[in-house]
Motif scaffolding. Structure first.
Motif: not given
Lengths: 204, 204
Positions: A1-4, A6-7
């Protein structure tokens, strides 16, 4: 599950909202189970948003997705009756694409696959669906039945807010390049390694 | 998609039918999207077989699965009304497990997770469901809230024809060892790499 988070901070000139709502090309590839099931799981989310869901099953293997088909057809009927969720269309190459007249008589798989892709192109131009599931669509490209460059340019040029999920092994490099999100399903362990065969409710 | 041929001829003394219908522990792990969506896609197949589906969402992240929850609750209501498919139960730790009295007041996540697992153990003993989705259940084990050896021995001892799908990163080695089928979802490319944030219908 991606966290909020952006990289990187993007330099594309879009606002966060514009970027957030940019429609995606999603590719599920790799050797392992989960490519199609994850695509249909994603389609549940789109259905719940009220999006029109269009499923296009390439490759003759109708028995493998009966569970998903029944469930999505039920969700589509529910939408017609109650307005809940979104409409659902389900088209199978293996039984003759439902918009063609030549039901069940197609011997030429390459021509049938290409016919399916042409229909999808028309629907993309007409902005017919919010989410397209092109199930096992990598194979017709891999086998040279459908031109991957044409697919990529059509996907890149599509207007509006149309998400496209493509599943299957052997994803062509140009498609990986064009996709926004690519997941590879990798085998860690499979019961067939121990001699177990596929079973109802799990494999189809 | 697995082909029909097992890799080895088994020496477990089971008939093909017995082995085919052996209930599975399925584990979807890895860093990438698709673990939960594939579990819910699998649950569509079980629903279509008329199996009782029990979903247990561990970890407080309720907004992430609203699409699947709405769709499965709709399928559950459809079953009640028409008999189509199977019954569906959906329980969330984040909003207080629905069988407990302490709705919404749980500050102790570890105790809440353990309470969820105890309920699942009871249901396994009672053979309540045909398919259990234990969503993000790896985390309570990883964090030491639920004892992985207890989970493994309970799963190994379960009777009847109960399939269990567990999702989440950081799957404990003992669980990987105990699972029949393990898929790792691996990132090839993700739009957050380019600064795109999550969006409705795709991430939840």
């Amino acid at each position: 599950m991606p966290q909020g988070k952006p990289a990187v901070v993007p330099t594309d000139g879009l606002t966060t909202r514009q970027r957030r709502n940019r429609p995606l090309v999603v590719l599920h590839t790799g050797d392992m189970k989960g490519k199609s099931t994850a695509a249909f799981g994603l389609a549940l989310r789109g259905w719940n948003q009220g999006w029109s869901i269009g499923v296009f099953q390439f490759v003759k293997s109708a028995k493998w997705k009966v569970g998903e088909e029944s469930a999505f057809r039920a969700l589509g009927r529910l939408h017609e009756q109650t307005g809940e969720g979104g409409p659902v269309e389900w088209h199978k190459m293996g039984e003759g694409w439902s918009w063609t007249r030549k039901q069940g008589s197609e011997e030429d798989h390459a021509a049938a696959a290409l016919e399916g892709w042409r229909e999808i192109s028309r629907r993309l131009a007409d902005q017919r669906h919010g989410l397209y599931v092109l199930d096992e669509f990598t194979y017709p490209m891999h086998w040279g039945w459908v031109d991957v460059d044409e697919v990529v340019s059509t996907l890149r040029a599509r207007a509006g807010n149309q998400h496209v999920v493509i599943t299957g092994r052997y994803a062509p490099a140009a498609l990986v390049e064009a996709a926004d999100l690519v997941v590879e399903m990798t085998k860690v362990k499979h019961p067939m390694d121990d001699g177990q065969k596929g079973q109802r409710g799990i494999e189809w």
